[in-house]
Design a protein around this motif. Structure first.
Motif, PDB file in Angstrom:
ATOM      1  N   SER A  67      -3.776   0.630  11.023  1.00  0.00           N
ATOM      2  CA  SER A  67      -5.173   0.221  11.438  1.00  0.00           C
ATOM      3  C   SER A  67      -6.118   1.357  10.805  1.00  0.00           C
ATOM      4  N   PRO A  68      -5.828   2.726  10.703  1.00  0.00           N
ATOM      5  CA  PRO A  68      -6.774   3.598  10.108  1.00  0.00           C
ATOM      6  C   PRO A  68      -7.077   3.283   8.709  1.00  0.00           C
ATOM      7  N   LEU A  69      -6.027   2.842   8.284  1.00  0.00           N
ATOM      8  CA  LEU A  69      -6.414   2.450   6.458  1.00  0.00           C
ATOM      9  C   LEU A  69      -7.742   1.752   6.294  1.00  0.00           C
ATOM     10  N   ALA A  70      -7.913   0.806   7.326  1.00  0.00           N
ATOM     11  CA  ALA A  70      -9.240  -0.120   7.192  1.00  0.00           C
ATOM     12  C   ALA A  70     -10.526   0.842   6.959  1.00  0.00           C
ATOM     13  N   GLU A  71     -10.436   1.998   7.460  1.00  0.00           N
ATOM     14  CA  GLU A  71     -11.535   2.903   7.082  1.00  0.00           C
ATOM     15  C   GLU A  71     -11.474   3.661   5.962  1.00  0.00           C
ATOM     16  N   PHE A  72     -10.855   3.664   4.974  1.00  0.00           N
ATOM     17  CA  PHE A  72     -10.678   4.463   4.205  1.00  0.00           C
ATOM     18  C   PHE A  72     -10.761   3.618   2.705  1.00  0.00           C
TER      19      PHE A  72
END
Length: 167
Positions: A67-72
């Protein structure tokens, strides 16, 4: 002055040990060993993904890793694989790792596969991607001319490096 992703595995860990940035570098990684290796360098900002720990590889997988990868947005993904079959694609042995690798590929502008020549003509259990989704493969001089030519015919950049013996 770049942001990259380094997946997990022994090949990308060896790559991480060689990184010497000239300026600031941000690295996102699923591998605890990669993060630990890079943390020793003050020029590298490390983002360690969370998630469920795979004890076999000391890497994380699952929705909390994904999920954090969507922000990068990163320029490159350095990916280790368990198999490269030019007809089937690139593979790994773990379904959860394949899922995370797919998301990493969407986060990066360029996908670079790091694989020794023994990985060619092999298939792991779970498919990561088709060959047309790979931008560059870096391998050793053990790759056959036939496979090297086919990779280039597929429009994939290929870098072959000499093998050095450790003393």
């Amino acid at each position: 002055d770049d942001s990259i992703i380094i997946a997990s595995g022994t090949t990308v860990l060896a790559f991480a040990r060689c990184i010497r940035p000239i300026h600031r570098l941000t690295v996102i990684s699923a591998s605890i060993q990669v993060s630990e290796t890079l943390a020793a360098n003050e020029s590298i900002d490390v983002v360690q993904l969370g998630g469920s720990l795979r004890t076999s590889s000391l890497s994380v997988v699952g929705k909390y890793a994904e999920s954090p990868l969507a922000e990068f947005s990163c320029s490159k993904l350095f990916l280790g694989v368990d198999g490269i079959d030019l007809d089937f694609g690139i593979t790994t042995t773990d379904i959860r790792e394949a899922d995370l690798n797919k998301i990493m590929m969407h986060t990066a502008q360029k996908t670079i596969v790091l694989a020794d020549s023994s990985k060619f003509r092999r298939r792991g259990f779970s498919k990561i991607a088709n060959m047309d989704e790979i931008d560059l493969i870096i391998t050793d001089e053990g790759i056959s001319d036939k496979i090297a030519n086919r990779i280039e015919e597929l429009g994939i950049e290929l870098t072959v490096v000499p093998v050095t013996q450790k003393q």
